[in-house]
Design a protein around this motif. Structure first.
Motif, mmCIF file in Angstrom:
data_model
loop_
_atom_site.group_PDB
_atom_site.id
_atom_site.type_symbol
_atom_site.label_atom_id
_atom_site.label_comp_id
_atom_site.label_asym_id
_atom_site.label_seq_id
_atom_site.Cartn_x
_atom_site.Cartn_y
_atom_site.Cartn_z
ATOM 1 N N GLY A 165 -75.234 -60.462 -30.597
ATOM 2 C CA GLY A 165 -75.067 -59.066 -30.205
ATOM 3 C C GLY A 165 -74.165 -58.927 -28.999
ATOM 4 N N ASN A 209 -77.740 -44.557 -37.251
ATOM 5 C CA ASN A 209 -78.510 -45.645 -36.642
ATOM 6 C C ASN A 209 -78.156 -46.980 -37.279
ATOM 7 N N ASP A 262 -80.102 -50.855 -37.774
ATOM 8 C CA ASP A 262 -81.345 -51.609 -37.620
ATOM 9 C C ASP A 262 -81.062 -53.046 -38.034
ATOM 10 N N LYS A 300 -83.706 -59.024 -25.963
ATOM 11 C CA LYS A 300 -83.561 -57.927 -26.933
ATOM 12 C C LYS A 300 -82.938 -56.680 -26.317
ATOM 13 N N ASN A 301 -83.407 -56.303 -25.125
ATOM 14 C CA ASN A 301 -82.851 -55.086 -24.505
ATOM 15 C C ASN A 301 -81.389 -55.254 -24.156
ATOM 16 N N LYS A 310 -79.430 -54.956 -27.360
ATOM 17 C CA LYS A 310 -79.400 -53.555 -27.794
ATOM 18 C C LYS A 310 -78.387 -52.761 -26.961
ATOM 19 N N ASN A 311 -78.414 -52.963 -25.648
ATOM 20 C CA ASN A 311 -77.496 -52.224 -24.767
ATOM 21 C C ASN A 311 -76.049 -52.617 -25.023
ATOM 22 N N ALA A 364 -74.970 -51.136 -28.330
ATOM 23 C CA ALA A 364 -74.808 -49.683 -28.194
ATOM 24 C C ALA A 364 -73.475 -49.365 -27.518
ATOM 25 N N PRO A 416 -78.674 -46.599 -27.019
ATOM 26 C CA PRO A 416 -79.542 -47.731 -27.381
ATOM 27 C C PRO A 416 -80.677 -47.317 -28.323
ATOM 28 N N THR A 417 -81.112 -46.056 -28.242
ATOM 29 C CA THR A 417 -82.199 -45.600 -29.123
ATOM 30 C C THR A 417 -81.742 -45.472 -30.573
ATOM 31 N N ILE A 469 -80.296 -47.954 -31.999
ATOM 32 C CA ILE A 469 -80.259 -49.342 -32.460
ATOM 33 C C ILE A 469 -81.660 -49.914 -32.520
ATOM 34 N N LEU A 475 -83.791 -53.480 -33.226
ATOM 35 C CA LEU A 475 -83.531 -54.927 -33.210
ATOM 36 C C LEU A 475 -84.858 -55.671 -33.218
#
Ligand code: MG
Length: 156
Positions: free
Chosen positions: A21, A93, A95, A109-110, A113-114, A117, A124-125, A127, A129
């Protein structure tokens, strides 16, 4: 609404950097590949291209092309983002599932995601993961490879 699916698997090798990612993750082994081996970004690119009806990652960024050797896969994501903009398609979105026995990905993970995004130009919301292990089964379970699945939905 348009929906696409993507999948990718890359082998793990000692001495390669592990990038998922777009995020570097400390690990003794990293993903092999012509580019940076970022299987998560590749699966997401394929999901987006599939949703747009624009072929697949190999059509757009062939691994026979020297200019993509060692390329950061965030480049592929940004290119696909431009293609979607041109087609006036918006990402609703994305996923994704990462199947990796090691290292443990939960702490990253965060960050993943960031980073995704940012590259995709969404919040980020938008996405999802998930990080799973393969419960020790098969080559993924033995730590020889990491596989990723992704789904994307577009509106236009
Ligand atoms: Mg790949």
């Amino acid at each position: 609404m348009r929906i696409g699916i993507g999948y990718d698997i890359h082998g793990l090798k000692k001495g390669r950097k592990l990038i998922l990612g777009g995020v570097p993750i400390p690990s003794a082994k990293g993903l092999t590949g012509h580019s940076d081996g970022d299987a998560l970004s590749h699966a997401i690119v394929d999901a987006l291209l599939g949703a747009a009806g624009e072929g697949d990652i190999g059509d757009h960024f062939p691994d026979s092309d020297e200019k993509y050797r060692g390329a950061a896969s965030s480049l592929f994501i940004r290119r696909v983002r431009q293609l979607l903009q041109k087609r006036k398609l918006k990402i609703s979105n994305v996923d994704a599932v990462v199947v990796a026995e090691t290292p443990r990905l939960a702490p990253y993970k965060n960050a993943m995601k960031n980073a995704l995004a940012r590259a995709l130009g969404v919040r980020p919301t938008q996405i999802g993961l998930k990080a799973k292990t393969n419960e020790g089964f098969g080559p993924i379970g033995k730590g020889q490879a990491i596989a990723c699945f992704a789904v994307a939905s577009l509106r236009g």
